[in-house]
Design an enzyme around this catalytic site. Structure first.
Site, short mmCIF file in Angstrom:
data_model
loop_
_atom_site.label_atom_id
_atom_site.label_comp_id
_atom_site.label_asym_id
_atom_site.label_seq_id
_atom_site.Cartn_x
_atom_site.Cartn_y
_atom_site.Cartn_z
N ASN A 15 -11.45 -1.18 1.71
CA ASN A 15 -12.84 -0.76 1.82
C ASN A 15 -12.85 0.56 2.58
O ASN A 15 -12.61 0.58 3.79
CB ASN A 15 -13.63 -1.84 2.58
CG ASN A 15 -15.05 -1.42 2.88
OD1 ASN A 15 -15.53 -0.39 2.37
ND2 ASN A 15 -15.75 -2.18 3.71
N TRP A 16 -13.14 1.62 1.86
CA TRP A 16 -13.07 2.95 2.49
C TRP A 16 -14.32 3.31 3.27
O TRP A 16 -14.38 4.37 3.89
CB TRP A 16 -12.80 4.01 1.41
CG TRP A 16 -11.37 4.05 0.99
CD1 TRP A 16 -10.36 3.23 1.40
CD2 TRP A 16 -10.77 4.98 0.07
NE1 TRP A 16 -9.17 3.59 0.81
CE2 TRP A 16 -9.40 4.66 -0.03
CE3 TRP A 16 -11.26 6.03 -0.70
CZ2 TRP A 16 -8.52 5.37 -0.84
CZ3 TRP A 16 -10.38 6.74 -1.50
CH2 TRP A 16 -9.03 6.41 -1.57
N LYS A 17 -15.34 2.46 3.19
CA LYS A 17 -16.57 2.73 3.96
C LYS A 17 -17.05 4.16 3.69
O LYS A 17 -16.91 4.64 2.57
CB LYS A 17 -16.34 2.43 5.45
CG LYS A 17 -15.74 1.02 5.64
CD LYS A 17 -15.73 0.53 7.05
CE LYS A 17 -15.10 -0.87 7.08
NZ LYS A 17 -15.15 -1.48 8.39
N HIS A 103 -21.45 -6.94 3.36
CA HIS A 103 -20.56 -6.55 4.47
C HIS A 103 -21.35 -6.58 5.78
O HIS A 103 -22.54 -6.24 5.79
CB HIS A 103 -19.99 -5.16 4.21
CG HIS A 103 -18.88 -4.82 5.16
ND1 HIS A 103 -19.11 -4.40 6.45
CD2 HIS A 103 -17.54 -4.87 5.02
CE1 HIS A 103 -17.95 -4.21 7.05
NE2 HIS A 103 -16.97 -4.48 6.21
N GLU A 105 -21.49 -4.64 8.17
CA GLU A 105 -22.13 -3.36 8.53
C GLU A 105 -23.44 -3.18 7.78
O GLU A 105 -24.39 -2.59 8.30
CB GLU A 105 -21.15 -2.20 8.25
CG GLU A 105 -20.04 -2.17 9.29
CD GLU A 105 -18.71 -1.63 8.79
OE1 GLU A 105 -18.66 -1.01 7.72
OE2 GLU A 105 -17.70 -1.85 9.50
N GLU A 175 -14.71 -11.98 7.48
CA GLU A 175 -14.52 -10.83 8.36
C GLU A 175 -15.25 -11.09 9.67
O GLU A 175 -16.46 -10.81 9.78
CB GLU A 175 -15.08 -9.56 7.72
CG GLU A 175 -14.39 -9.19 6.42
CD GLU A 175 -14.47 -7.68 6.16
OE1 GLU A 175 -13.41 -7.09 5.97
OE2 GLU A 175 -15.56 -7.11 6.18
N GLY A 181 -12.54 -3.12 13.01
CA GLY A 181 -12.38 -1.81 13.62
C GLY A 181 -12.07 -1.86 15.11
O GLY A 181 -12.17 -0.84 15.81
N SER A 221 -9.20 -5.58 11.22
CA SER A 221 -8.00 -5.02 11.84
C SER A 221 -6.70 -5.50 11.20
O SER A 221 -5.71 -5.75 11.90
CB SER A 221 -8.00 -5.30 13.35
OG SER A 221 -9.13 -4.69 13.96
N GLY A 242 -9.97 -2.16 6.15
CA GLY A 242 -10.78 -0.97 6.38
C GLY A 242 -9.88 0.21 6.76
O GLY A 242 -9.25 0.83 5.91
N GLY A 243 -9.80 0.48 8.06
CA GLY A 243 -9.10 1.66 8.58
C GLY A 243 -7.71 1.88 7.99
O GLY A 243 -7.37 3.00 7.59
P1 13P Z 1 -10.92 -2.67 9.72
O1 13P Z 1 -9.70 -3.03 8.88
O2 13P Z 1 -11.01 -1.20 9.99
O3 13P Z 1 -11.02 -3.54 10.92
O4 13P Z 1 -12.21 -2.99 8.80
C1 13P Z 1 -12.32 -4.22 8.20
C2 13P Z 1 -13.46 -4.19 7.25
O5 13P Z 1 -14.61 -4.11 7.65
C3 13P Z 1 -13.15 -4.23 5.81
O6 13P Z 1 -14.29 -4.46 5.06
#
Ligand code: 13P
Length: 257
Positions: A15-17, A103, A105, A175, A181, A221, A242-243
């Site tokens: 997920n590149w956000k 998600h 967020e 999640e 993050g 993470s 994510g990251g």
């Molecule tokens: P991180 O891997 O950066 O913690 O993000 C997880 C995430 O929200 C994937 O959707």
């Protein structure tokens, strides 16, 4: 007739956000294709969900690569006066196979509720997209021992009156908000406990065949050095990253867990 459940092929999803322009996306995907060429046709699914503005660029590059395209959100209506929104059919047209729904967020910053999540899941599956339903508790909810009641609500209301068949199941991503993050990964015991619980809830709502076919991903993470201990857990069927999915090198290491 007895329906046999399809095997749960592991899914590693990025997920590149809100990161990367189309040029940056092209560069990363080009590297990723090279780094994952050895696992093409193996029993693992790979998905990248870039921002909407990079979908077309990524779709063009990943043809025949074994990497699938996903979007990060959609609107539930077929079309209409919804400024700034994107429909399921538009995502299909852009080459998407998956779409992330609910998600944390989006729930936290954009007012997404279990009701809108439910409508989005419905729209996604009607259009033939595979939805990735995200659920998870906050740190306070976990501290107050509300993890399971929070997940119950998200799963029950999110999946209300929806039908998936075992040949086209949805994907669920656990999640924990406190692990996103933050570098704080849930422990393998915490993850397995929740995934097992979620599969039981899905079984209660949608039956045994579907529960067995539903891939439950862990997100929060996930890094090259912790992916293996998560992937060996019996109810973990993949990761939503994510990251660490933003660099081809680290994402490829996760894919090669
Ligand atoms: P991180 O891997 O950066 O913690 O993000 C997880 C995430 O929200 C994937 O959707």
């Amino acid at each position: 007739m007895k329906e046999s459940a399809p095997l749960r092929i592991p899914l590693i999803a990025g997920n590149w956000k809100m990161f990367k322009t189309a040029a940056e996306a092209r560069e990363t995907v080009g590297q990723l294709i090279q780094l994952t060429a050895d696992i093409k046709n193996k029993n693992i699914d790979i998905m990248i969900a870039p921002p909407f503005t990079s979908l077309a660029a990524v779709a063009e590059l990943i043809q025949d690569s074994g990497i699938d395209l996903g979007a990060q959100n959609l609107h539930w209506a077929k079309e209409g006066a919804f400024t700034g929104e994107i429909s399921a059919a538009m995502l299909v047209d852009a080459g998407c196979k998956f779409v992330i729904v609910g998600h944390s967020e989006r729930r936290q910053y954009f007012g997404e509720t279990d009701d809108t999540v439910n409508r989005k899941l419905q729209a996604a599956s009607l259009a033939g997209l595979i939805p990735v339903l995200c659920v998870g508790e906050t740190e306070t909810q976990r501290d107050e021992k509300k993890t399971f009641s929070v997940l119950d609500k998200q799963i029950e209301n999110g999946l209300k009156e929806l039908n998936f068949d075992a040949q086209h199941p949805l994907v669920v991503a656990y999640e924990p908000v406190w692990a996103i993050g933050t570098g704080k990964t849930a422990t393998p015991d915490q993850v397995q406990e929740v995934h097992f619980y979620l599969r039981q809830r899905i079984e209660k709502i949608m039956g045994n065949v579907l529960a067995k076919a539903t891939r439950i991903l862990y997100g929060g993470s996930v890094k090259p050095d912790n992916v293996k201990e998560l992937m060996v857990l019996p109810d973990v069927d993949g990761a939503l990253v994510g990251g660490a999915s933003l660099q081809a090198g680290s994402f490829s290491k996760i894919i090669h867990f």
